[in-house]
Scaffold this motif. Structure first.
Motif, PDB file in Angstrom:
ATOM      1  N   GLN A  23      71.638  56.594  26.440  1.00  0.00           N
ATOM      2  CA  GLN A  23      71.701  55.381  25.631  1.00  0.00           C
ATOM      3  C   GLN A  23      73.118  55.000  25.235  1.00  0.00           C
ATOM      4  O   GLN A  23      73.388  53.839  24.927  1.00  0.00           O
ATOM      5  N   ARG A  24      74.030  55.967  25.266  1.00  0.00           N
ATOM      6  CA  ARG A  24      75.412  55.644  24.860  1.00  0.00           C
ATOM      7  C   ARG A  24      76.063  54.636  25.814  1.00  0.00           C
ATOM      8  O   ARG A  24      76.946  53.872  25.404  1.00  0.00           O
ATOM      9  N   ILE A  25      75.620  54.631  27.091  1.00  0.00           N
ATOM     10  CA  ILE A  25      76.221  53.721  28.074  1.00  0.00           C
ATOM     11  C   ILE A  25      75.929  52.254  27.718  1.00  0.00           C
ATOM     12  O   ILE A  25      76.852  51.451  27.579  1.00  0.00           O
ATOM     13  N   PRO A  26      74.656  51.845  27.553  1.00  0.00           N
ATOM     14  CA  PRO A  26      74.406  50.449  27.154  1.00  0.00           C
ATOM     15  C   PRO A  26      74.935  50.097  25.760  1.00  0.00           C
ATOM     16  O   PRO A  26      75.322  48.950  25.517  1.00  0.00           O
ATOM     17  N   ILE A  27      74.985  51.091  24.860  1.00  0.00           N
ATOM     18  CA  ILE A  27      75.522  50.823  23.513  1.00  0.00           C
ATOM     19  C   ILE A  27      77.002  50.457  23.598  1.00  0.00           C
ATOM     20  O   ILE A  27      77.460  49.484  22.985  1.00  0.00           O
ATOM     21  N   ILE A  28      77.756  51.228  24.378  1.00  0.00           N
ATOM     22  CA  ILE A  28      79.183  50.933  24.560  1.00  0.00           C
ATOM     23  C   ILE A  28      79.351  49.592  25.275  1.00  0.00           C
ATOM     24  O   ILE A  28      80.244  48.797  24.950  1.00  0.00           O
ATOM     25  N   GLY A  29      78.478  49.331  26.261  1.00  0.00           N
ATOM     26  CA  GLY A  29      78.527  48.055  26.981  1.00  0.00           C
ATOM     27  C   GLY A  29      78.308  46.875  26.053  1.00  0.00           C
ATOM     28  O   GLY A  29      79.022  45.869  26.125  1.00  0.00           O
ATOM     29  N   LEU A  30      77.329  46.999  25.156  1.00  0.00           N
ATOM     30  CA  LEU A  30      77.058  45.927  24.194  1.00  0.00           C
ATOM     31  C   LEU A  30      78.249  45.723  23.256  1.00  0.00           C
ATOM     32  O   LEU A  30      78.640  44.584  22.965  1.00  0.00           O
ATOM     33  N   ALA A  31      78.833  46.832  22.806  1.00  0.00           N
ATOM     34  CA  ALA A  31      80.012  46.739  21.923  1.00  0.00           C
ATOM     35  C   ALA A  31      81.158  46.032  22.637  1.00  0.00           C
ATOM     36  O   ALA A  31      81.876  45.205  22.034  1.00  0.00           O
ATOM     37  N   LEU A  32      81.323  46.318  23.932  1.00  0.00           N
ATOM     38  CA  LEU A  32      82.370  45.663  24.724  1.00  0.00           C
ATOM     39  C   LEU A  32      82.120  44.154  24.809  1.00  0.00           C
ATOM     40  O   LEU A  32      83.050  43.353  24.649  1.00  0.00           O
ATOM     41  N   TYR A  62      70.663  49.614  34.673  1.00  0.00           N
ATOM     42  CA  TYR A  62      70.114  50.308  33.511  1.00  0.00           C
ATOM     43  C   TYR A  62      70.585  49.628  32.217  1.00  0.00           C
ATOM     44  O   TYR A  62      69.798  49.393  31.301  1.00  0.00           O
ATOM     45  N   ILE A  63      71.879  49.277  32.175  1.00  0.00           N
ATOM     46  CA  ILE A  63      72.431  48.561  31.016  1.00  0.00           C
ATOM     47  C   ILE A  63      71.720  47.221  30.857  1.00  0.00           C
ATOM     48  O   ILE A  63      71.324  46.832  29.756  1.00  0.00           O
ATOM     49  N   ASP A  64      71.539  46.522  31.991  1.00  0.00           N
ATOM     50  CA  ASP A  64      70.904  45.210  31.957  1.00  0.00           C
ATOM     51  C   ASP A  64      69.461  45.310  31.438  1.00  0.00           C
ATOM     52  O   ASP A  64      69.015  44.455  30.658  1.00  0.00           O
ATOM     53  N   ARG A  65      68.756  46.346  31.848  1.00  0.00           N
ATOM     54  CA  ARG A  65      67.374  46.535  31.378  1.00  0.00           C
ATOM     55  C   ARG A  65      67.334  46.739  29.875  1.00  0.00           C
ATOM     56  O   ARG A  65      66.486  46.193  29.171  1.00  0.00           O
ATOM     57  N   LYS A  66      68.262  47.541  29.365  1.00  0.00           N
ATOM     58  CA  LYS A  66      68.310  47.808  27.918  1.00  0.00           C
ATOM     59  C   LYS A  66      68.671  46.535  27.145  1.00  0.00           C
ATOM     60  O   LYS A  66      68.122  46.277  26.070  1.00  0.00           O
ATOM     61  N   MET A  67      69.601  45.743  27.690  1.00  0.00           N
ATOM     62  CA  MET A  67      69.952  44.478  27.042  1.00  0.00           C
ATOM     63  C   MET A  67      68.766  43.514  27.069  1.00  0.00           C
ATOM     64  O   MET A  67      68.516  42.777  26.122  1.00  0.00           O
ATOM     65  N   ASP A  68      68.030  43.557  28.186  1.00  0.00           N
ATOM     66  CA  ASP A  68      66.917  42.643  28.363  1.00  0.00           C
ATOM     67  C   ASP A  68      65.810  42.896  27.344  1.00  0.00           C
ATOM     68  O   ASP A  68      65.112  41.966  26.937  1.00  0.00           O
ATOM     69  N   VAL A  69      65.646  44.141  26.930  1.00  0.00           N
ATOM     70  CA  VAL A  69      64.632  44.464  25.923  1.00  0.00           C
ATOM     71  C   VAL A  69      64.922  43.699  24.630  1.00  0.00           C
ATOM     72  O   VAL A  69      64.049  43.038  24.059  1.00  0.00           O
ATOM     73  N   ASN A  70      66.176  43.783  24.174  1.00  0.00           N
ATOM     74  CA  ASN A  70      66.574  43.072  22.948  1.00  0.00           C
ATOM     75  C   ASN A  70      66.473  41.561  23.126  1.00  0.00           C
ATOM     76  O   ASN A  70      65.990  40.838  22.251  1.00  0.00           O
ATOM     77  N   SER A  71      66.956  41.087  24.285  1.00  0.00           N
ATOM     78  CA  SER A  71      66.962  39.656  24.545  1.00  0.00           C
ATOM     79  C   SER A  71      65.538  39.126  24.669  1.00  0.00           C
ATOM     80  O   SER A  71      65.190  38.083  24.101  1.00  0.00           O
ATOM     81  N   TYR A  72      64.686  39.859  25.398  1.00  0.00           N
ATOM     82  CA  TYR A  72      63.310  39.412  25.638  1.00  0.00           C
ATOM     83  C   TYR A  72      62.479  39.452  24.367  1.00  0.00           C
ATOM     84  O   TYR A  72      61.663  38.564  24.121  1.00  0.00           O
ATOM     85  N   MET A  73      62.692  40.476  23.552  1.00  0.00           N
ATOM     86  CA  MET A  73      61.857  40.669  22.361  1.00  0.00           C
ATOM     87  C   MET A  73      62.177  39.684  21.239  1.00  0.00           C
ATOM     88  O   MET A  73      61.274  39.146  20.613  1.00  0.00           O
ATOM     89  N   ILE A  74      63.479  39.448  20.989  1.00  0.00           N
ATOM     90  CA  ILE A  74      63.810  38.677  19.784  1.00  0.00           C
ATOM     91  C   ILE A  74      64.940  37.659  19.967  1.00  0.00           C
ATOM     92  O   ILE A  74      64.758  36.483  19.668  1.00  0.00           O
ATOM     93  N   PHE A  75      66.096  38.088  20.474  1.00  0.00           N
ATOM     94  CA  PHE A  75      67.255  37.189  20.453  1.00  0.00           C
ATOM     95  C   PHE A  75      67.112  36.018  21.421  1.00  0.00           C
ATOM     96  O   PHE A  75      67.465  34.884  21.089  1.00  0.00           O
ATOM     97  N   GLY A  76      66.600  36.286  22.634  1.00  0.00           N
ATOM     98  CA  GLY A  76      66.414  35.220  23.618  1.00  0.00           C
ATOM     99  C   GLY A  76      65.455  34.145  23.129  1.00  0.00           C
ATOM    100  O   GLY A  76      65.795  32.951  23.131  1.00  0.00           O
ATOM    101  N   PRO A  77      64.225  34.519  22.707  1.00  0.00           N
ATOM    102  CA  PRO A  77      63.288  33.511  22.205  1.00  0.00           C
ATOM    103  C   PRO A  77      63.850  32.688  21.053  1.00  0.00           C
ATOM    104  O   PRO A  77      63.641  31.472  21.000  1.00  0.00           O
TER     105      PRO A  77
END
Length: 395
Positions: A220-229, A264-279
């Motif tokens: 999980q640290r990989i997508p977390i760092i990616g999001l921070a970037l 993998y990073i994209d999938r993790k971002m997509d969860v947040n985007s699909y669930m709440i931020f995107g809508p």
């Protein structure tokens, strides 16, 4: 707005967005179309159950950044290198012809304005909205026809990616030029400076992330760092270079797009985007659109906007395809494949509203273009390819 009101509004927005998104998918339309319609239903156009707020605006802004970060992550740099000059030429035509046509459309309705005036930049921004291409609908249509991996399909995909990159650059320049204190040389220097810095820092960050990805794959640290970037580059782009924050998010995605764990990073971002931020982002477009304020001029402008949006892409990309050596029918297919609009057009529109370069009444025109292009593109592509089959059988 108190805490309970926020919780109620978010709950209504999410459930309504998902419900209408599912209905849109049932009718073979993009899910975002349903989410925009949900915003129209909830907002001042119809029920007026949810009012725009600073909290929803902040959530929508994060949604934009996540969408552009994902777009960058999905960019295939290897494919861009393979298609090279042809896709770049088609993409350039697909940006500049709609940019000019959209600007002239505004002038035709509201009169020609002197260069440098607010009205001139409003006209230029209408053209900027038309530069965006959403290839997701085209990709799905080409997959169903079994044509995605052919040369025409690959060219459309690559040209659409390059189109988005150039479109973001145009957006950055147009927003920067509007600042009265900005000189053209200063704007260009700041923009070039940001991309040079991104390139240098990007190489270093890519190597660091690649090392982390090799040592801690699928953690999980990989997508977390990616999001921070993505968030950091968005902040730096706008704060220190005057470049649109979504450009920073897009660049962050491109930096990480060649990592083994980019999907993998994209999938993790997509969860947040699909669930709440995107809508919330797509619904917020509908919330800020008041269909009741429509007058005859805006209605006629919207019809013109849709027609110019469709045909400027077909003509621009089609002519460029002919120049690149594609025959008549293939050139038309590329033009039609490039005419869909989607998330990027909405993101650009939202940015224009934030910086005062677009009135919310023009959201109606953008929404109509997205709906019409999303419905027409698969139908026209199918007709173009089925016609080809008939010709082959006759021969």
């Amino acid at each position: 707005m108190d805490k309970l009101e926020i919780l109620k509004n978010v709950a209504i927005v999410i459930i309504t967005a998902k419900l209408f998104g599912l209905v849109a998918r049932k009718f073979k339309a993009p899910q975002v179309v349903g989410e925009i319609i949900a915003g129209l239903l909830l907002g001042p156009s119809l029920l007026n159950w949810v009012q725009p707020s600073d909290f929803l605006s902040g959530m929508a802004e994060i949604g934009v950044i996540l969408l552009m970060f994902s777009a960058g992550l999905e960019t295939n740099l290897g494919q861009l290198k393979k298609t090279g000059v042809k896709a770049t030429l088609i993409a350039c035509a697909g940006v500049f012809i709609p940019l000019i046509c959209g600007t002239l459309l505004f002038f035709c309705f509201y009169g020609f304005k002197p260069v440098g005036s607010d009205e001139f930049f409003h006209a230029l921004f209408i053209g900027t909205i038309l530069t965006a291409t959403s290839v997701s609908i085209t990709v799905q249509a080409l997959k169903e026809l079994g044509k995605l991996t052919e040369e025409v399909g690959t060219t459309i995909l690559s040209a659409a990616i390059i189109d988005d990159v150039i479109g973001i650059l145009v957006l950055t320049l147009v927003i920067s030029f509007r600042d009265p204190s900005s000189k053209i040389t200063d704007v260009l220097l700041r923009t070039v400076g940001f991309f040079v810095l991104s390139f240098i820092v990007g190489i270093i960050l890519y190597k660091v992330m690649k090392w982390l990805d090799t040592r801690y794959p699928h953690t999980q640290r990989i997508p977390i760092i990616g999001l921070a970037l993505a968030l950091a580059l968005s902040f730096i782009a706008e704060k220190y270079f005057g470049v649109a924050d979504i450009t920073g998010a897009f660049v962050a995605g491109i930096i990480l797009s060649n990592l083994d764990d980019s999907k993998y990073i994209d999938r993790k971002m997509d969860v947040n985007s699909y669930m709440i931020f995107g809508p919330i982002f797509f619904v917020s477009i509908g919330l800020q659109t008041d269909m009741k304020s429509l007058d005859v001029t805006i209605l006629l402008f919207s019809i013109g906007f849709v027609l110019v949006g469709l045909f400027s892409k077909i003509i621009g990309c089609g002519l460029a395809s002919r120049i690149c050596g594609y025959k008549g029918r293939d050139a038309i297919r590329i033009g039609v494949g490039m005419m869909t609009r989607g998330e990027v057009a909405l993101i650009v529109s939202k940015k224009g509203l934030e910086v005062g370069m677009l009135d919310s009444k023009y959201f109606t025109s953008v929404i109509l273009l997205i709906i019409v292009s999303s419905i027409l593109t698969p139908i026209v592509l199918k007709l173009l390819y089925s016609e080809n089959k008939k010709v082959s059988k006759e021969e």
